[in-house]
Design a protein around this motif. Structure first.
Motif, PDB file in Angstrom:
ATOM      1  N   MET A   1       0.838  -1.186   0.000  1.00 30.09           N
ATOM      2  CA  MET A   1       0.000   0.000   0.000  1.00 30.09           C
ATOM      3  C   MET A   1       0.877   1.240   0.000  1.00 30.09           C
ATOM      4  O   MET A   1       1.809   1.355   0.787  1.00 30.09           O
ATOM      5  CB  MET A   1      -0.906  -0.017   1.221  1.00 30.09           C
ATOM      6  CG  MET A   1      -1.785   1.196   1.354  1.00 30.09           C
ATOM      7  SD  MET A   1      -3.181   0.800   2.390  1.00 30.09           S
ATOM      8  CE  MET A   1      -4.431   1.688   1.535  1.00 30.09           C
ATOM      9  N   PRO A   2       0.613   2.170  -0.922  1.00 36.44           N
ATOM     10  CA  PRO A   2       1.453   3.366  -1.010  1.00 36.44           C
ATOM     11  C   PRO A   2       1.286   4.269   0.219  1.00 36.44           C
ATOM     12  O   PRO A   2       0.232   4.283   0.864  1.00 36.44           O
ATOM     13  CB  PRO A   2       0.943   4.064  -2.271  1.00 36.44           C
ATOM     14  CG  PRO A   2      -0.410   3.517  -2.521  1.00 36.44           C
ATOM     15  CD  PRO A   2      -0.447   2.160  -1.916  1.00 36.44           C
ATOM     16  N   SER A   5      -1.699   8.412  -1.187  1.00 41.28           N
ATOM     17  CA  SER A   5      -2.782   7.921  -2.039  1.00 41.28           C
ATOM     18  C   SER A   5      -3.213   9.027  -3.008  1.00 41.28           C
ATOM     19  O   SER A   5      -3.593  10.117  -2.575  1.00 41.28           O
ATOM     20  CB  SER A   5      -3.965   7.489  -1.159  1.00 41.28           C
ATOM     21  OG  SER A   5      -4.977   6.939  -1.952  1.00 41.28           O
ATOM     22  N   TRP A 121       4.243   6.259  -3.758  1.00 37.55           N
ATOM     23  CA  TRP A 121       2.973   6.772  -4.267  1.00 37.55           C
ATOM     24  C   TRP A 121       2.282   5.835  -5.269  1.00 37.55           C
ATOM     25  O   TRP A 121       1.176   6.101  -5.702  1.00 37.55           O
ATOM     26  CB  TRP A 121       3.141   8.169  -4.868  1.00 37.55           C
ATOM     27  CG  TRP A 121       4.058   8.216  -6.048  1.00 37.55           C
ATOM     28  CD1 TRP A 121       3.731   7.990  -7.350  1.00 37.55           C
ATOM     29  CD2 TRP A 121       5.455   8.514  -6.048  1.00 37.55           C
ATOM     30  NE1 TRP A 121       4.838   8.100  -8.152  1.00 37.55           N
ATOM     31  CE2 TRP A 121       5.916   8.438  -7.378  1.00 37.55           C
ATOM     32  CE3 TRP A 121       6.385   8.840  -5.051  1.00 37.55           C
ATOM     33  CZ2 TRP A 121       7.228   8.683  -7.734  1.00 37.55           C
ATOM     34  CZ3 TRP A 121       7.692   9.086  -5.409  1.00 37.55           C
ATOM     35  CH2 TRP A 121       8.102   9.002  -6.735  1.00 37.55           C
ATOM     36  N   ASN A 122       2.932   4.761  -5.628  1.00 38.78           N
ATOM     37  CA  ASN A 122       2.337   3.784  -6.552  1.00 38.78           C
ATOM     38  C   ASN A 122       1.760   2.604  -5.783  1.00 38.78           C
ATOM     39  O   ASN A 122       2.280   2.232  -4.730  1.00 38.78           O
ATOM     40  CB  ASN A 122       3.403   3.255  -7.519  1.00 38.78           C
ATOM     41  CG  ASN A 122       3.685   4.195  -8.656  1.00 38.78           C
ATOM     42  OD1 ASN A 122       2.953   4.227  -9.635  1.00 38.78           O
ATOM     43  ND2 ASN A 122       4.757   4.983  -8.533  1.00 38.78           N
ATOM     44  N   PRO A 123       0.726   1.984  -6.329  1.00 39.83           N
ATOM     45  CA  PRO A 123       0.294   0.708  -5.744  1.00 39.83           C
ATOM     46  C   PRO A 123       1.438  -0.303  -5.863  1.00 39.83           C
ATOM     47  O   PRO A 123       2.346  -0.134  -6.687  1.00 39.83           O
ATOM     48  CB  PRO A 123      -0.894   0.287  -6.600  1.00 39.83           C
ATOM     49  CG  PRO A 123      -1.125   1.342  -7.604  1.00 39.83           C
ATOM     50  CD  PRO A 123      -0.069   2.382  -7.478  1.00 39.83           C
ATOM     51  N   LEU A 124       1.395  -1.334  -5.056  1.00 39.97           N
ATOM     52  CA  LEU A 124       2.478  -2.316  -4.998  1.00 39.97           C
ATOM     53  C   LEU A 124       2.843  -2.850  -6.382  1.00 39.97           C
ATOM     54  O   LEU A 124       4.016  -2.890  -6.756  1.00 39.97           O
ATOM     55  CB  LEU A 124       2.095  -3.472  -4.065  1.00 39.97           C
ATOM     56  CG  LEU A 124       3.176  -4.506  -3.793  1.00 39.97           C
ATOM     57  CD1 LEU A 124       4.386  -3.857  -3.132  1.00 39.97           C
ATOM     58  CD2 LEU A 124       2.638  -5.634  -2.933  1.00 39.97           C
TER      59      LEU A 124
END
Length: 157
Positions: A1-2, A5, A121-124
């Motif tokens: 999880m970043p 979001s 800041w990116n999803p996994l």
């Protein structure tokens, strides 16, 4: 999880600008290093015996087939030492070319390092895509530098 979001469009925009920033910043930083920094025979830039003067890279990756399709970064910065072709055939010309391959190699190793920041800041899954991008973009250029330097060093010696 970043950690941060954001909407997808902003993530894409930030990714594009972040990579552009990192590539340019690292390139400019390495261009400012004096040539003398790369003249030293450090372990990091050593062409190892197992590379067989660059022949290993040709055998495993067929470097000759695709290396000409790599864009030389000097066209973007309008500075630096173009490595698309030799600048002469004298020993000093070859030594300078080999030295400049060290600068390019360092630039591309350092360009991989910021990739983990993209997990902030990116999803996994996208963070892993950024890691993959960093490797796929930079490793071929590193391989070409090692291939060229190995060949040049064997000619010089």
């Amino acid at each position: 999880m970043p950690v941060i979001s954001l909407p997808v469009i902003w993530i894409i925009i930030i990714d594009i600008f972040a990579w552009a920033f990192f590539h340019l910043f690292i390139s400019v930083l390495c261009l400012r290093l004096p040539l003398e920094f790369f003249l030293k025979d450090t372990y990091w830039f050593k062409i190892f015996r197992w590379e067989r003067s660059g022949q290993l890279w040709q055998k495993w990756f067929k470097v000759k087939k695709w290396k000409s399709s790599i864009i030389d970064g000097t066209i973007f910065l309008k500075k630096g030492y173009g490595k698309k072709s030799l600048h002469g055939s004298k020993i000093d010309d070859l030594k300078i070319f080999a030295t400049e391959t060290k600068r390019a190699e360092l630039t591309h190793w350092l360009s991989i390092l910021p990739a983990p920041l993209f997990f902030l800041w990116n999803p996994l899954w996208a963070g892993w895509v950024m890691i993959l991008y960093a490797l796929l973009f930079n490793l071929p250029i590193i391989i070409v530098q090692r291939y060229n330097r190995g060949r040049i060093q064997s000619i010089i010696s």
